[in-house]
Design a protein around this motif. Sequence first.
Motif, PDB file in Angstrom:
ATOM      1  N   GLY A 137      -0.761   6.944   8.158  1.00 18.61           N
ATOM      2  CA  GLY A 137       0.631   7.407   8.084  1.00 18.61           C
ATOM      3  C   GLY A 137       0.615   8.914   8.724  1.00 18.61           C
ATOM      4  O   GLY A 137      -0.227   9.188   9.596  1.00 18.61           O
ATOM      5  N   ILE A 138       1.613   9.725   8.544  1.00 18.68           N
ATOM      6  CA  ILE A 138       1.861  11.004   8.861  1.00 18.68           C
ATOM      7  C   ILE A 138       1.964  11.923   7.751  1.00 18.68           C
ATOM      8  O   ILE A 138       2.339  11.668   6.521  1.00 18.68           O
ATOM      9  CB  ILE A 138       3.037  11.072   9.873  1.00 18.68           C
ATOM     10  N   ASP A 139       1.452  13.219   7.942  1.00 17.26           N
ATOM     11  CA  ASP A 139       1.855  14.261   7.042  1.00 17.26           C
ATOM     12  C   ASP A 139       3.065  15.025   6.968  1.00 17.26           C
ATOM     13  O   ASP A 139       3.760  14.527   8.123  1.00 17.26           O
ATOM     14  CB  ASP A 139       0.546  15.026   6.810  1.00 17.26           C
ATOM     15  N   LYS A 140       3.049  15.941   6.462  1.00 14.53           N
ATOM     16  CA  LYS A 140       4.513  16.632   6.566  1.00 14.53           C
ATOM     17  C   LYS A 140       4.766  17.408   7.965  1.00 14.53           C
ATOM     18  O   LYS A 140       6.052  17.694   8.269  1.00 14.53           O
ATOM     19  CB  LYS A 140       4.710  17.695   5.280  1.00 14.53           C
ATOM     20  N   HIS A 141       3.281  17.674   8.503  1.00 14.96           N
ATOM     21  CA  HIS A 141       3.576  18.457   9.948  1.00 14.96           C
ATOM     22  C   HIS A 141       3.502  17.311  10.985  1.00 14.96           C
ATOM     23  O   HIS A 141       3.618  17.833  12.235  1.00 14.96           O
ATOM     24  CB  HIS A 141       2.577  19.279  10.030  1.00 14.96           C
ATOM     25  N   GLY A 142       3.754  16.009  10.665  1.00 14.21           N
ATOM     26  CA  GLY A 142       3.829  15.096  11.855  1.00 14.21           C
ATOM     27  C   GLY A 142       2.426  14.594  12.305  1.00 14.21           C
ATOM     28  O   GLY A 142       2.382  14.029  13.220  1.00 14.21           O
ATOM     29  N   ASN A 143       1.300  15.148  11.762  1.00 14.25           N
ATOM     30  CA  ASN A 143      -0.026  14.671  12.205  1.00 14.25           C
ATOM     31  C   ASN A 143      -0.263  13.314  11.289  1.00 14.25           C
ATOM     32  O   ASN A 143      -0.215  12.824  10.422  1.00 14.25           O
ATOM     33  CB  ASN A 143      -1.031  15.630  11.684  1.00 14.25           C
ATOM     34  N   THR A 144      -1.176  12.445  12.627  1.00 15.54           N
ATOM     35  CA  THR A 144      -1.382  11.282  12.107  1.00 15.54           C
ATOM     36  C   THR A 144      -2.497  11.409  11.032  1.00 15.54           C
ATOM     37  O   THR A 144      -3.791  12.019  11.523  1.00 15.54           O
ATOM     38  CB  THR A 144      -1.854  10.535  13.079  1.00 15.54           C
ATOM     39  N   VAL A 145      -2.582  10.789   9.863  1.00 17.05           N
ATOM     40  CA  VAL A 145      -3.704  11.045   8.833  1.00 17.05           C
ATOM     41  C   VAL A 145      -3.830   9.460   8.266  1.00 17.05           C
ATOM     42  O   VAL A 145      -3.240   8.753   8.291  1.00 17.05           O
ATOM     43  CB  VAL A 145      -3.028  12.057   7.608  1.00 17.05           C
ATOM     44  N   ILE A 146      -4.945   9.492   7.420  1.00 18.16           N
ATOM     45  CA  ILE A 146      -5.113   8.661   6.266  1.00 18.16           C
ATOM     46  C   ILE A 146      -4.787   8.973   5.153  1.00 18.16           C
ATOM     47  O   ILE A 146      -5.261   9.946   4.631  1.00 18.16           O
ATOM     48  CB  ILE A 146      -6.715   8.249   6.266  1.00 18.16           C
ATOM     49  N   LEU A 147      -3.663   8.396   4.599  1.00 19.19           N
ATOM     50  CA  LEU A 147      -3.418   8.496   3.090  1.00 19.19           C
ATOM     51  C   LEU A 147      -4.158   7.742   2.237  1.00 19.19           C
ATOM     52  O   LEU A 147      -4.050   6.510   2.229  1.00 19.19           O
ATOM     53  CB  LEU A 147      -1.948   8.261   2.980  1.00 19.19           C
ATOM     54  N   ARG A 148      -4.585   8.439   1.076  1.00 19.71           N
ATOM     55  CA  ARG A 148      -5.406   7.627   0.272  1.00 19.71           C
ATOM     56  C   ARG A 148      -4.743   7.834  -1.232  1.00 19.71           C
ATOM     57  O   ARG A 148      -4.511   9.091  -1.766  1.00 19.71           O
ATOM     58  CB  ARG A 148      -6.647   8.215   0.078  1.00 19.71           C
ATOM     59  N   THR A 149      -4.262   6.767  -1.798  1.00 17.67           N
ATOM     60  CA  THR A 149      -3.518   6.540  -2.850  1.00 17.67           C
ATOM     61  C   THR A 149      -4.046   6.550  -4.273  1.00 17.67           C
ATOM     62  O   THR A 149      -5.235   5.891  -4.575  1.00 17.67           O
ATOM     63  CB  THR A 149      -2.054   5.877  -2.929  1.00 17.67           C
ATOM     64  N   THR A 150      -3.409   6.762  -5.352  1.00 18.29           N
ATOM     65  CA  THR A 150      -3.900   6.681  -6.736  1.00 18.29           C
ATOM     66  C   THR A 150      -3.460   5.161  -7.296  1.00 18.29           C
ATOM     67  O   THR A 150      -4.022   4.930  -8.488  1.00 18.29           O
ATOM     68  CB  THR A 150      -3.571   7.634  -7.705  1.00 18.29           C
ATOM     69  N   GLY A 151      -2.557   4.715  -6.610  1.00 18.62           N
ATOM     70  CA  GLY A 151      -1.909   3.215  -7.557  1.00 18.62           C
ATOM     71  C   GLY A 151      -0.502   3.606  -8.112  1.00 18.62           C
ATOM     72  O   GLY A 151      -0.565   4.880  -8.622  1.00 18.62           O
ATOM     73  N   THR A 186       0.805  -1.200  -0.111  1.00 15.86           N
ATOM     74  CA  THR A 186      -0.096  -0.023  -0.237  1.00 15.86           C
ATOM     75  C   THR A 186       0.812   1.151   0.207  1.00 15.86           C
ATOM     76  O   THR A 186       0.636   2.229  -0.741  1.00 15.86           O
ATOM     77  CB  THR A 186      -0.898   0.092   1.127  1.00 15.86           C
ATOM     78  N   LEU A 187       2.096   1.269   0.609  1.00 13.66           N
ATOM     79  CA  LEU A 187       2.903   2.321   0.654  1.00 13.66           C
ATOM     80  C   LEU A 187       3.463   2.477  -0.616  1.00 13.66           C
ATOM     81  O   LEU A 187       3.492   3.831  -1.236  1.00 13.66           O
ATOM     82  CB  LEU A 187       3.856   1.901   1.525  1.00 13.66           C
ATOM     83  N   ALA A 188       3.828   1.427  -1.394  1.00 14.58           N
ATOM     84  CA  ALA A 188       4.309   1.646  -2.927  1.00 14.58           C
ATOM     85  C   ALA A 188       3.365   2.161  -3.811  1.00 14.58           C
ATOM     86  O   ALA A 188       3.493   2.906  -4.763  1.00 14.58           O
ATOM     87  CB  ALA A 188       4.705   0.267  -3.346  1.00 14.58           C
ATOM     88  N   SER A 189       1.970   2.010  -3.398  1.00 14.39           N
ATOM     89  CA  SER A 189       0.888   2.437  -4.095  1.00 14.39           C
ATOM     90  C   SER A 189       0.794   3.967  -4.161  1.00 14.39           C
ATOM     91  O   SER A 189       0.172   4.747  -5.153  1.00 14.39           O
ATOM     92  CB  SER A 189      -0.561   1.844  -3.930  1.00 14.39           C
ATOM     93  N   GLY A 190       1.436   4.448  -3.069  1.00 16.46           N
ATOM     94  CA  GLY A 190       1.284   6.134  -3.214  1.00 16.46           C
ATOM     95  C   GLY A 190       2.726   6.712  -3.225  1.00 16.46           C
ATOM     96  O   GLY A 190       2.581   7.857  -3.153  1.00 16.46           O
TER      97      GLY A 190
END
Length: 358
Positions: A209-223, A172-176
């Motif tokens: 994951g985290i965003d650039k500011h260190g916040n815990t977020v949901i990352l949604r990818t395109t593939g 899933t990481l690779a997909s983004g």
Amino acid sequence: MNNSDIRIQRIDSLVPPSGLVRDYPVTEQLAEEVSRSRRTVNDIIRGRDRRLLAVIGPCSIHDEKAALEYAALLKELAQEVEDEFYIVMRTYFEKPRTVLGWKGLVLDPDMDGSYDIEKGLTVARRLLLQITSMGMPVGCEVLDPIVPQYIDELISWSSIGARTSESQTHRTLASGLSVAVGFKNSTSGDLTNAINAIRSAASPASFIGIDKHGNTVILRTTGNDCGHLILRGGDTGPNYYEDSVENAARLMTQAGLDPSILIDCSHGNSNKKPGRQKRVLRSILEQILWGETSIRGFMLESNLRPGCQSLGDDPMALEYGISITDPCMGWDETRTVVTEAYRMLKDARSDGRSAPIF
């Protein structure tokens, strides 16, 4: 009674990615250069650029000064062979381990078990900034899913290792990821996990994951549409031979994938004997000259000086320019191997021998 974190010794704060971006910013000009490099890599992987992608460099980086010296030499070589090979420097900062051992510059930059991870992230970003500013594209193995937020805008290519290709987290990481990603076959030599990983990473996904500011977020990818297979050999032996490559291409086609293959000249394909990497590269070039179109590039493990050394108890006693993980070719041999491979390919193409017909 608190039942949480019972095996956590302590929790230390960590600078957010935005902090390192602020301290080590990417200029607009450099961002454009990295973007162009990514497009070139993607074009090679997708078969739109006939050149070969050549991922060359140390097994792992542990010394800033040596890495910069190596990068300068590699940049000079890259310019000499650029019409046949597009060279990306192997800049691996994370090392997966089967049991124990040094886990790489990001996690343990002082190589003493102190795990000053913030220092490791800082050194890694600073080093990538210096290398890419030379005009030398870089590629990294992605291991920790948080680390890319600190360095991803500087990378032109990435890989997922043999031990993690089966991991859903890494798929899933690779997909983004913003770059082409190669999945290595399993250490056993099996290709199924890596091919399934390429298919999985091509689809949209969501992960924490985290965003650039260190916040815990949901990352949604395109593939990721630039996934490819890396043949690195395995417990059963090498897999760079013609039959192995044809089998890999067939399996990828059956899975509905464009057969796009990089061959790692080290690891199981050379039995971790650096001098054998040139044999693997020679076979790769012969296959290409006999019409094999699924091979899009190769990888070489190389350092300033040949071989490897044990980390030991005193990092200050390490010899300069020698790997502390897998053994590598020295620079003199690397230059000879790459330039001879270039001449072999260049001469054959000029003679019209790149795709014989029978």
